[in-house]
Design a protein around this motif. Structure first.
Motif, PDB file in Angstrom:
ATOM      1  N   PRO A 347      -8.312   7.192  -3.364  1.00  0.00           N
ATOM      2  CA  PRO A 347      -7.885   7.020  -1.572  1.00  0.00           C
ATOM      3  C   PRO A 347      -7.137   5.383  -1.464  1.00  0.00           C
ATOM      4  CG  PRO A 347     -10.074   7.616  -2.198  1.00  0.00           C
ATOM      5  CD  PRO A 347      -9.622   7.390  -3.424  1.00  0.00           C
ATOM      6  N   LYS A 348      -7.523   4.723  -2.244  1.00  0.00           N
ATOM      7  CA  LYS A 348      -6.920   3.114  -2.207  1.00  0.00           C
ATOM      8  C   LYS A 348      -5.692   3.085  -2.543  1.00  0.00           C
ATOM      9  CE  LYS A 348     -11.667   0.932  -2.468  1.00  0.00           C
ATOM     10  NZ  LYS A 348     -12.354  -0.090  -3.052  1.00  0.00           N
ATOM     11  N   ALA A 349      -5.152   4.189  -3.227  1.00  0.00           N
ATOM     12  CA  ALA A 349      -3.745   3.845  -3.776  1.00  0.00           C
ATOM     13  C   ALA A 349      -2.567   3.673  -2.757  1.00  0.00           C
ATOM     14  CB  ALA A 349      -3.372   5.138  -4.659  1.00  0.00           C
ATOM     15  N   GLU A 351      -2.626   1.869  -0.212  1.00  0.00           N
ATOM     16  CA  GLU A 351      -2.445   0.497   0.300  1.00  0.00           C
ATOM     17  C   GLU A 351      -1.367   0.000  -0.769  1.00  0.00           C
ATOM     18  OE1 GLU A 351      -6.280  -1.588   0.230  1.00  0.00           O
ATOM     19  OE2 GLU A 351      -7.053  -0.001   1.844  1.00  0.00           O
ATOM     20  N   LYS A 352      -1.605  -0.060  -1.723  1.00  0.00           N
ATOM     21  CA  LYS A 352      -0.629  -0.542  -2.793  1.00  0.00           C
ATOM     22  C   LYS A 352       0.952   0.234  -2.806  1.00  0.00           C
ATOM     23  CE  LYS A 352      -4.329  -1.488  -5.854  1.00  0.00           C
ATOM     24  NZ  LYS A 352      -5.145  -1.314  -7.403  1.00  0.00           N
ATOM     25  N   ILE A 353       0.659   1.490  -2.619  1.00  0.00           N
ATOM     26  CA  ILE A 353       1.969   2.049  -2.431  1.00  0.00           C
ATOM     27  C   ILE A 353       2.854   1.687  -1.241  1.00  0.00           C
ATOM     28  CG2 ILE A 353       3.119   4.195  -2.044  1.00  0.00           C
ATOM     29  CD1 ILE A 353       0.800   5.709  -3.460  1.00  0.00           C
ATOM     30  N   ILE A 354       2.277   1.378  -0.101  1.00  0.00           N
ATOM     31  CA  ILE A 354       2.842   1.115   1.025  1.00  0.00           C
ATOM     32  C   ILE A 354       3.166  -0.413   0.981  1.00  0.00           C
ATOM     33  CG2 ILE A 354       2.541   0.230   3.669  1.00  0.00           C
ATOM     34  CD1 ILE A 354       0.419   2.642   3.774  1.00  0.00           C
ATOM     35  N   PHE A 355       2.472  -1.333   0.104  1.00  0.00           N
ATOM     36  CA  PHE A 355       2.876  -2.785  -0.076  1.00  0.00           C
ATOM     37  C   PHE A 355       4.018  -2.604  -0.928  1.00  0.00           C
ATOM     38  CE2 PHE A 355       3.031  -6.447  -2.931  1.00  0.00           C
ATOM     39  CZ  PHE A 355       3.018  -7.280  -1.974  1.00  0.00           C
ATOM     40  N   ILE A 356       4.176  -1.709  -2.148  1.00  0.00           N
ATOM     41  CA  ILE A 356       5.573  -1.863  -3.019  1.00  0.00           C
ATOM     42  C   ILE A 356       6.620  -1.225  -2.001  1.00  0.00           C
ATOM     43  CG2 ILE A 356       6.349  -0.547  -4.895  1.00  0.00           C
ATOM     44  CD1 ILE A 356       3.561  -0.374  -5.946  1.00  0.00           C
ATOM     45  N   GLU A 357       6.395  -0.384  -0.995  1.00  0.00           N
ATOM     46  CA  GLU A 357       7.547   0.478  -0.509  1.00  0.00           C
ATOM     47  C   GLU A 357       8.225  -0.571   0.369  1.00  0.00           C
ATOM     48  OE1 GLU A 357       8.349   3.986   2.742  1.00  0.00           O
ATOM     49  OE2 GLU A 357       6.261   3.752   2.214  1.00  0.00           O
ATOM     50  N   SER A 358       7.383  -1.825   0.979  1.00  0.00           N
ATOM     51  CA  SER A 358       7.691  -2.733   1.926  1.00  0.00           C
ATOM     52  C   SER A 358       8.892  -3.707   1.242  1.00  0.00           C
ATOM     53  CB  SER A 358       6.651  -3.576   2.446  1.00  0.00           C
ATOM     54  OG  SER A 358       5.824  -3.973   1.653  1.00  0.00           O
ATOM     55  N   LYS A 359       8.515  -3.908  -0.023  1.00  0.00           N
ATOM     56  CA  LYS A 359       9.400  -4.713  -0.928  1.00  0.00           C
ATOM     57  C   LYS A 359      10.636  -4.115  -1.185  1.00  0.00           C
ATOM     58  CE  LYS A 359       6.089  -7.961  -0.568  1.00  0.00           C
ATOM     59  NZ  LYS A 359       6.613  -9.375  -0.270  1.00  0.00           N
ATOM     60  N   LEU A 360      10.991  -2.795  -1.223  1.00  0.00           N
ATOM     61  CA  LEU A 360      12.038  -2.189  -1.807  1.00  0.00           C
ATOM     62  C   LEU A 360      13.213  -2.412  -0.940  1.00  0.00           C
ATOM     63  CD1 LEU A 360      10.384   1.181  -2.972  1.00  0.00           C
ATOM     64  CD2 LEU A 360      11.055  -0.876  -4.326  1.00  0.00           C
ATOM     65  N   ASN A 361      14.522  -2.447  -1.547  1.00  0.00           N
ATOM     66  CA  ASN A 361      15.681  -2.555  -0.810  1.00  0.00           C
ATOM     67  C   ASN A 361      16.977  -2.063  -1.971  1.00  0.00           C
ATOM     68  OD1 ASN A 361      16.603  -4.707  -2.402  1.00  0.00           O
ATOM     69  ND2 ASN A 361      15.318  -6.428  -1.222  1.00  0.00           N
ATOM     70  N   ASP A 362      18.127  -1.895  -1.124  1.00  0.00           N
ATOM     71  CA  ASP A 362      19.162  -1.347  -2.074  1.00  0.00           C
ATOM     72  C   ASP A 362      19.246  -2.190  -3.480  1.00  0.00           C
ATOM     73  OD1 ASP A 362      19.518   0.505   0.064  1.00  0.00           O
ATOM     74  OD2 ASP A 362      21.030  -0.688   1.032  1.00  0.00           O
ATOM     75  N   ILE A 377      10.090   6.468  -4.101  1.00  0.00           N
ATOM     76  CA  ILE A 377      10.361   5.414  -5.314  1.00  0.00           C
ATOM     77  C   ILE A 377       8.900   4.523  -5.511  1.00  0.00           C
ATOM     78  CG2 ILE A 377      11.598   3.441  -5.942  1.00  0.00           C
ATOM     79  CD1 ILE A 377      13.921   4.768  -4.154  1.00  0.00           C
ATOM     80  N   ALA A 378       8.325   4.137  -4.312  1.00  0.00           N
ATOM     81  CA  ALA A 378       7.223   3.273  -4.141  1.00  0.00           C
ATOM     82  C   ALA A 378       6.088   4.236  -5.221  1.00  0.00           C
ATOM     83  CB  ALA A 378       6.611   3.271  -2.931  1.00  0.00           C
ATOM     84  N   ILE A 379       6.012   5.395  -5.028  1.00  0.00           N
ATOM     85  CA  ILE A 379       4.783   6.208  -5.618  1.00  0.00           C
ATOM     86  C   ILE A 379       5.241   6.210  -7.213  1.00  0.00           C
ATOM     87  CG2 ILE A 379       3.922   8.505  -6.137  1.00  0.00           C
ATOM     88  CD1 ILE A 379       4.283   9.028  -3.170  1.00  0.00           C
ATOM     89  N   ASP A 380       6.567   6.064  -7.486  1.00  0.00           N
ATOM     90  CA  ASP A 380       6.834   6.271  -8.844  1.00  0.00           C
ATOM     91  C   ASP A 380       6.579   4.846  -9.603  1.00  0.00           C
ATOM     92  OD1 ASP A 380       8.336   7.304 -11.254  1.00  0.00           O
ATOM     93  OD2 ASP A 380       9.821   5.621 -10.777  1.00  0.00           O
ATOM     94  N   GLN A 381       6.960   3.910  -8.799  1.00  0.00           N
ATOM     95  CA  GLN A 381       6.656   2.648  -9.352  1.00  0.00           C
ATOM     96  C   GLN A 381       5.012   2.198  -9.341  1.00  0.00           C
ATOM     97  OE1 GLN A 381       8.742  -0.748  -7.326  1.00  0.00           O
ATOM     98  NE2 GLN A 381      10.767   0.252  -7.829  1.00  0.00           N
ATOM     99  N   ASN A 384       3.716   3.771 -12.461  1.00  0.00           N
ATOM    100  CA  ASN A 384       4.062   3.143 -13.716  1.00  0.00           C
ATOM    101  C   ASN A 384       3.089   1.968 -13.902  1.00  0.00           C
ATOM    102  OD1 ASN A 384       6.547   4.429 -14.407  1.00  0.00           O
ATOM    103  ND2 ASN A 384       7.804   2.945 -12.998  1.00  0.00           N
ATOM    104  N   GLN A 385       2.482   1.440 -12.684  1.00  0.00           N
ATOM    105  CA  GLN A 385       1.502   0.293 -13.046  1.00  0.00           C
ATOM    106  C   GLN A 385       0.193   0.881 -13.328  1.00  0.00           C
ATOM    107  OE1 GLN A 385       1.486  -1.858  -9.558  1.00  0.00           O
ATOM    108  NE2 GLN A 385       3.949  -2.086  -9.739  1.00  0.00           N
TER     109      GLN A 385
END
Length: 721
Positions: A347-349, A351-362, A377-381, A384-385
């Motif tokens: 369930p805590k995943a 939070e990390k996914i949303i954080f990764i998504e906020s850092k993504l850009n083109d 893309i965020a879930i995929d990354q 990976n971790q």
């Protein structure tokens, strides 16, 4: 008239009648004037009885000759109502006929000799009557009566025309003593194929077989009957319903018709399976596997399998509509499954996914993921971790990691198939909504049909759309193969409480099966017999099968699995040779008259003469392809029971006055009759332009009558011109 001679000549005058006349005259004298033949009255009576007995014996021989001569030109009428069709628990009734032997080949060869032409060919006066009828077709009224008199179909008419069945009556008339021809039910597991060109009786033979299959009841239980009808025969649908009603099986009768979805039952070809991989096999199995297409077929199988596993994991029943939606948009299914998986396991995943998504850009999005939603893309990354051991998640992730353009290319061959199966209202029928309680149309699957011993009519509307009909038919075949495999391994009552029942016969009738045949059909006839599947296929020629399959070896593989062959009239020599090449050669005898004369050596005799018939034997095929091409309508050769050849004629249908159908099926049958006229596949009349009726329906009500009157006036003017 002896019957045990090499030549059994029946094409001759009935000379036995002369003996009958003499015997009757002698019997009359022996009774009323015994003194004329030097007999006492008592011995006269005894002698008269002897003469009458011999007269009866010779009369029977004369009648055999007369009946033979009549049948050579015209067979007696043979019809039967559906009630009169015999139903046996051991044998399948085919019609009336006889087993073909050497003597029949001998008689058939004799009919082509010029000296027997007067007994075989129509007389000159009969031919003149036909020519007269043609000339008087448009004659004034009094003369048309003469044409009607000569065309009167009655035995009292000496110029009576032949029945409109074509062919050569001699092919069946060479045997005056016919009887019922039947096929042991044990032979049907070896499958049967019926070959014949259009309008020669294939559907009538199908009705005959289907009627018996519906009404048969073995060991207290009915049999399963499944009929595939690509073209949509309203009379066949009516026959099936009426027979179900008579057999008390109306509640077990399902009608599936692509052309009339409002009256059709519903069916999900991929909703029931033993293994989840069967879903991908049924869908991707219809794609081409020739050449470079084989690789794309494997890719398509993998992606459909990924989608099916994900849908089942989400608690959904797969269907074609959902598969199409997720093939087009795999990211949506990936997000939905990720939501379910992380809610249950991590369930805590989020939070990390949303954080990764906020850092993504083109700039920092991987090249292969461009065009994908950022959340994907965020879930995929995140994956990976974090090590996640879930095969469904791994499969979905591998699908979304493909470059979107590349992904679209490798599933390009799959999308047209799915479009065929889900376009328009067809999706209602093959992707039914199980949760819609307001839809009265029943939903069935093959295992349910087998367990209920049901009867199913499948109308595929091939005249309107051949591609869709073939796609749906192949899907049903593939599903049926899967069900047959399950029955073979576990029986029909697997998973149900109580004692397992014995194997049930599944009678599958595939009319015009060359329209439906594919790779799915081969395992059905190869291995379906072990599950009780009994296939009866109907088609025109061998070339139809080969053209549909696209491979001569596979076409031969299919034909090689049919143990029973029913050959009606065909127009292709190669198809006729499928029968004739399997028959042995026989000896045919020819009588050659010979005479001689010589001078005498003594003075008492001037000369001596000798006259005799010399017999010579020639080896010829038992049947020639020309004899198959010349079959009248409603007749066939049957190669059954291990290669035994029978000549059969089927009963013509007689009117049943008590046949009735429910209102909804009456409407469906009437629509089918109107829509499937020859040359009217679109349901409109031939003189109407496409869309004309639709335009009239779109007009206001007060203008629709005027529009139709204008159209009718134009049609009448065209007819007058």
């Amino acid at each position: 008239m002896a019957r045990n001679h090499a030549l059994d000549t029946l094409l001759r005058p009935a000379v036995e009648l002369y003996t009958v006349q003499v015997c009757l005259a002698m019997a009359f004298l022996c009774v009323f004037a015994p003194w004329a033949v030097a007999l006492t009255p008592l011995f006269g009576l005894v002698t008269a009885v002897a003469f009458l007995g011999f007269a009866i014996y010779r009369l029977r021989q004369a009648l055999r000759v007369l009946r033979y001569r009549r049948n050579i030109r015209r067979l007696s009428f043979y019809s039967m109502t559906s009630k009169e069709i015999p139903v046996s628990n051991e044998r399948l009734f085919v019609g009336k006929g006889f087993r073909w032997e050497q003597k029949h080949t001998q008689r058939l060869v004799d009919t082509y000799l010029p000296q027997y032409a007067p007994y075989v060919e129509p007389s000159e006066w009969t031919n003149k009557a036909r020519r007269l009828e043609a000339r008087l077709e448009f004659a004034p009224f009094p003369l048309t009566l003469l044409a009607k008199a000569t065309a009167w179909d009655n035995a009292a008419n000496p110029f009576r025309p032949l029945p409109p069945v074509g062919g050569l009556p001699r092919l069946h008339g060479i045997e005056p003593e016919e009887h019922d021809v039947t096929l042991p039910l044990g032979e049907r597991v070896g499958h049967s194929i019926v070959l014949g060109t259009t309008r020669v009786g294939k559907t009538r033979l199908a009705e005959l077989f289907i009627t018996q299959d519906i009404r048969r009841k073995r060991r207290g239980q009915h049999e399963v009957v499944i009929v595939f009808d690509p073209k949509g025969d309203a009379d066949l649908l009516k026959r099936m319903y009426v027979e179900c009603e008579r057999a008390g099986r109306a509640n077990e009768f399902y009608v599936f018709h692509l052309g009339w979805p409002d009256q059709s039952a519903r069916y999900n070809a991929v909703g029931r399976f033993g293994r989840i991989s069967e879903v991908a096999t049924r869908v991707a199995g219809q794609l081409s596997s020739e050449g470079n297409s084989a690789a794309f077929k494997e890719f398509a199988w993998r992606f459909v399998n990924i989608i099916a596993r994900a849908l089942v994991a989400l608690g959904r029943r797969p269907d074609y509509l959902q598969i199409q939606q997720h093939v087009i948009n795999i990211e949506g299914l990936f997000l939905e499954y990720a939501q379910k998986y992380f809610d249950e396991h991590d369930p805590k995943a989020w939070e990390k996914i949303i954080f990764i998504e906020s850092k993504l850009n083109d700039k920092n999005v991987p090249f292969n993921m461009k065009g994908r939603p950022l959340r994907v893309i965020a879930i995929d990354q995140y994956l990976n971790q974090t090590r996640v051991l879930d095969p469904v998640m791994d499969g979905l992730r591998s699908a979304v990691r493909y470059d979107k353009t590349y992904f679209d290319k490798i599933v390009a061959s799959l999308l047209p198939l799915l479009e065929k199966l889900t376009t328009g209202r067809m999706a209602e029928l093959i992707a039914p909504d199980y949760h819609d309680v307001n839809d009265p149309r029943p939903i069935f699957d093959w295992m349910q049909v087998v367990r209920k011993r049901a009867v199913v009519y499948v109308g595929l509307d091939a005249l309107s759309d051949t591609e869709v009909a073939a796609a749906v038919g192949n899907s049903m075949f593939s599903d049926l193969v899967s069900v047959a495999g399950h029955i073979y391994k576990y029986g029909i009552d697997d998973g149900l409480p109580g004692e397992a029942s014995s194997k049930v016969a599944i009678n599958l009738h595939a009319d015009e099966f060359n329209e439906l045949i594919g790779d799915e059909f081969i395992p059905m006839i190869n291995k379906g017999g072990g599950a009780g599947l009994q296939v009866t296929a109907y088609t025109q020629t061998l070339s139809d099968i080969e053209a549909k399959i696209g491979n001569r070896a596979k076409a031969g593989q299919i034909i090689g699995n049919f143990n029973n062959l029913f050959m009606l009239r065909v127009r292709e020599t190669a198809t006729a040779e499928l029968l004739t090449n399997q028959l042995p050669k026989v000896q045919v005898f020819t009588a050659t008259p010979a005479s001689s004369a010589s001078d005498a050596v003594n003075g008492k005799t001037a000369f001596t003469s000798n006259t005799h018939d010399q017999l010579s034997a020639t080896s010829v095929p038992m049947l020639e392809p020309a004899h198959v091409v010349g079959l009248p309508k409603g007749q066939c050769y049957a190669l059954i029971e291990g290669g035994n050849l029978w000549k059969v004629r089927m009963p013509l249908p007689a009117v049943d006055p008590d046949e009735a159908m429910p209102k909804d099926l009456q409407e469906l049958a009437e629509k089918m009759r109107k829509a499937y006229q020859v040359g009217q596949a679109t349901g409109s009349e031939w003189w109407e332009a496409p869309g004309q009726r639709r335009v009239a329906d779109d007009l206001p009500l007060d203008l629709q009558d005027d529009f139709r009157q204008m159209a009718q006036g134009a049609a009448d003017a065209g007819d007058a011109a």
